[in-house]
Design a protein around this motif. Structure first.
Motif, short mmCIF file in Angstrom:
data_model
loop_
_atom_site.label_atom_id
_atom_site.label_comp_id
_atom_site.label_asym_id
_atom_site.label_seq_id
_atom_site.Cartn_x
_atom_site.Cartn_y
_atom_site.Cartn_z
N ALA A 196 -26.92 -27.04 -24.23
CA ALA A 196 -25.56 -26.87 -24.19
C ALA A 196 -24.65 -28.20 -23.38
CB ALA A 196 -25.10 -25.54 -23.52
N TRP A 197 -25.39 -28.55 -22.38
CA TRP A 197 -24.95 -29.38 -21.58
C TRP A 197 -24.65 -30.95 -22.21
CZ3 TRP A 197 -26.91 -34.12 -19.57
CH2 TRP A 197 -26.29 -35.03 -18.65
N LEU A 198 -26.07 -31.19 -23.02
CA LEU A 198 -26.04 -32.32 -23.70
C LEU A 198 -25.14 -32.62 -24.81
CD1 LEU A 198 -28.19 -34.58 -23.04
CD2 LEU A 198 -29.14 -34.15 -25.35
N ALA A 210 -22.27 -31.19 -25.01
CA ALA A 210 -20.91 -31.11 -24.28
C ALA A 210 -20.50 -32.54 -23.57
CB ALA A 210 -20.64 -30.13 -23.41
N CYS A 211 -21.76 -33.02 -23.16
CA CYS A 211 -21.50 -34.31 -22.41
C CYS A 211 -22.03 -35.63 -23.02
CB CYS A 211 -22.01 -34.18 -20.99
SG CYS A 211 -21.17 -32.79 -20.06
N GLY A 212 -23.04 -35.66 -23.90
CA GLY A 212 -23.61 -36.71 -24.28
C GLY A 212 -22.73 -37.69 -25.10
N GLY A 213 -21.75 -37.34 -25.99
CA GLY A 213 -20.76 -38.11 -26.47
C GLY A 213 -19.87 -38.97 -25.41
N GLY A 214 -19.65 -38.21 -24.33
CA GLY A 214 -18.61 -38.74 -23.35
C GLY A 214 -19.30 -39.70 -22.32
N ILE A 215 -20.55 -39.50 -22.22
CA ILE A 215 -21.36 -40.32 -21.22
C ILE A 215 -21.47 -41.66 -22.10
CG2 ILE A 215 -23.76 -40.72 -20.56
CD1 ILE A 215 -23.84 -37.90 -19.82
N ILE A 216 -21.88 -41.49 -23.45
CA ILE A 216 -22.04 -42.84 -24.18
C ILE A 216 -20.42 -43.72 -24.27
CG2 ILE A 216 -22.53 -44.05 -26.64
CD1 ILE A 216 -24.03 -41.59 -27.05
N ARG A 217 -19.30 -42.95 -24.39
CA ARG A 217 -18.27 -43.47 -24.39
C ARG A 217 -17.82 -44.21 -22.82
NH1 ARG A 217 -14.60 -39.04 -23.58
NH2 ARG A 217 -15.36 -38.84 -21.66
N ASP A 218 -18.09 -43.43 -21.82
CA ASP A 218 -17.93 -43.84 -20.56
C ASP A 218 -18.76 -45.12 -20.18
OD1 ASP A 218 -16.13 -41.95 -20.22
OD2 ASP A 218 -17.23 -40.52 -18.70
N GLY A 230 -23.24 -34.08 -31.07
CA GLY A 230 -23.86 -33.34 -32.25
C GLY A 230 -25.00 -33.99 -32.56
N VAL A 231 -24.85 -35.43 -32.75
CA VAL A 231 -25.98 -36.10 -33.00
C VAL A 231 -27.20 -35.79 -32.06
CG1 VAL A 231 -26.85 -38.54 -33.49
CG2 VAL A 231 -24.70 -38.08 -34.16
N LEU A 232 -26.81 -36.14 -30.78
CA LEU A 232 -27.96 -35.95 -30.01
C LEU A 232 -28.84 -34.42 -29.92
CD1 LEU A 232 -26.45 -37.28 -26.55
CD2 LEU A 232 -28.44 -38.37 -27.99
N ARG A 233 -27.65 -33.25 -30.31
CA ARG A 233 -28.24 -31.80 -30.39
C ARG A 233 -29.21 -32.01 -31.53
NH1 ARG A 233 -23.59 -29.25 -32.67
NH2 ARG A 233 -24.27 -30.26 -34.54
N ASP A 234 -28.79 -32.54 -32.63
CA ASP A 234 -29.67 -32.44 -34.08
C ASP A 234 -30.89 -33.32 -33.93
OD1 ASP A 234 -27.91 -30.66 -34.97
OD2 ASP A 234 -26.73 -32.23 -36.21
N VAL A 235 -30.71 -34.50 -32.95
CA VAL A 235 -31.95 -35.12 -32.96
C VAL A 235 -33.13 -34.55 -31.97
CG1 VAL A 235 -32.96 -37.37 -31.58
CG2 VAL A 235 -31.07 -37.62 -33.34
N LEU A 236 -32.71 -33.96 -30.93
CA LEU A 236 -33.50 -33.04 -30.08
C LEU A 236 -34.11 -31.96 -30.77
CD1 LEU A 236 -31.63 -33.30 -26.79
CD2 LEU A 236 -33.84 -34.54 -27.30
N LEU A 237 -33.47 -31.12 -31.75
CA LEU A 237 -33.94 -30.30 -32.29
C LEU A 237 -34.61 -30.56 -33.54
CD1 LEU A 237 -30.84 -27.56 -31.55
CD2 LEU A 237 -33.07 -27.68 -30.35
#
Lengths: 208, 208, 208
Positions: A41-43, A45-53, A135-142
């Motif tokens: 859930a955290w990843l 929610a925050c994965g895309g924003g971390i790449i952006r930042d 969403g990409v991170l979610r699908d890669v991890l799962l």
């Protein structure tokens, strides 16, 4: 939106919450333990924003530096667990909340990049990246083929919202109108594509 | 190369284009939609460079800040779709264009790191990272075991090119000669390894 | 620990070595070639730290800028290959070395973030991220569902160590005591969870 919460903080937090729910639901369907659900859930929610930042030089990334994101991920995880019997009655609940987050993040990502002084191209690209990254991170991890690469209109909807936001800010139109237009267009396009099975033209076959 | 395009801009753009074609071909073989093909083409072309730029502090990364990269990914995707009947007659077309991009990116990545004032080790490491990064992302997203981890000489070829470039720049040899030597060595080594089935010694078995 | 090596350099190098061995063992079990083993060993050892360094603005990341990390990955790979008959007699050797690295990196990651002037939340978050990052990359590249998402107590152990370190530094307690306490707690918790099959409550089922 109230006067107490600035518009863009609200957009960011709503987008984060929607993505966190989509991640928690996907994790729950994979039979993960409590921590796994919260982590996904955290990843998401925050994965895309971390790449952006990282890309705009906003260090440390907000997703790591601000407790509110972790709290939202926690709340979303608990909600996804407690309210699962309700949520599963939605058609494609994971993709539904994903579509919501997509619009909010495309608009917020584009806006934040402009605030950090980058040009229109960077803002559009990073709007899309922050919208689709989680969403990409979610699908890669799962271990799933990422949604963005599969059949339906997805990143195109984020692209539309980011373009609306960047165009609106360049022309000096009223912020709130511009942002909600972008979000509504993105969600509607994605939702209709999902409901009606709209797709971009398929390329190639399964031949090697 | 003409006098109008500086050497390293040329190397960067050719490498980007070669990687984009390799990505578009791999995506086409996986039966993705039009956006999926362009997304994979762009990611393979720019992924390694974005990791490199974040690591040397070149923010925002060129792959996000410069329209030319997106244009190259678009062009490569269209070419991969239109010219597919021609391209598929090549043996291992994905790996062939990947090998081309490998050399160009190893040389350009090493050079860019030196330009940003980093030492020889960082330059060699980031030459290899930018050369192999895009391909690793491609394979992770398409759920394949990354090429770099499978059988043939791969990152070793990128390492050779990055070392040639860093050594050449340190010794003050003529740039163009150094770079083209590195690229030629890398491509030849990778191509021969592919053709002749050269491998590094295999370690271990399938036992748990 | 000797007086010649500062405490935190030691923690960083021991953690790196433990993760590199865990990566090399996992790669060896997957029948990768020599380069693949070294690449995975290096990535597991340095991946989490690179994400941490990018997030705190420590550019270029230590894992790329310092030969010692590559040397440790090389040494660990050779050890994993040569001493494999000994190491495989351990129960779950990959997870055992992973558990060691987890504690060292959680403590070192939290400490490094504080040194770079970030607050307690960032330090705890980045302690966990640097501790679990390498293992997640290892599992994603080897096409396995990441350990962190599977059954046992994992990131919770890293979280405990990072919290101990941050609390200890804030209270000004003696560094060495604080760090070794955090590492011991993290390893013991993870080891006992592994041995006794402790798990966090499982959520959800396999139903869609």
């Amino acid at each position: 939106m109230s006067d107490d919460i600035p518009l863009f903080t609200l957009l960011d937090l709503v987008g984060t919450f929607a993505f966190a729910i989509s991640g928690a639901l996907a994790a729950r369907q994979k039979n993960l333990d409590l921590f796994g659900v919260i982590a996904i859930a955290w990843l998401v929610a925050c994965g895309g924003g971390i790449i952006r930042d990282l890309s705009i030089g906003a260090v440390p990334p907000a997703g790591l530096a601000d407790w509110r994101y972790l709290l939202l991920a926690l709340t979303a995880s608990i909600l996804a667990i407690v309210a699962y019997p309700v949520l599963r009655r939605l058609a494609h609940p994971v993709q539904m909340f994903d579509a919501l987050g997509l619009g909010f993040f495309a608009v917020f990502g584009a806006h934040k990049s402009l605030v950090f002084g980058h040009n229109a191209q960077v803002a559009i690209a990073l709007g899309v990246v922050s919208a689709v990254g989680g969403g990409v991170l979610r699908d890669v991890l799962l271990n799933r083929l990422p949604l963005i690469l599969r059949k339906e209109i997805y990143a195109s909807a984020a692209l539309l919202a980011a373009c609306v936001q960047v165009a609106g800010e360049s022309l000096g139109l009223p912020m709130a109108w511009v942002s909600w237009t972008g979000i509504t267009l993105c969600f509607s396009l994605r939702y209709l594509a999902m409901r009606r099975g709209w797709n971009l033209p398929r390329i190639g076959g399964t031949e090697r």
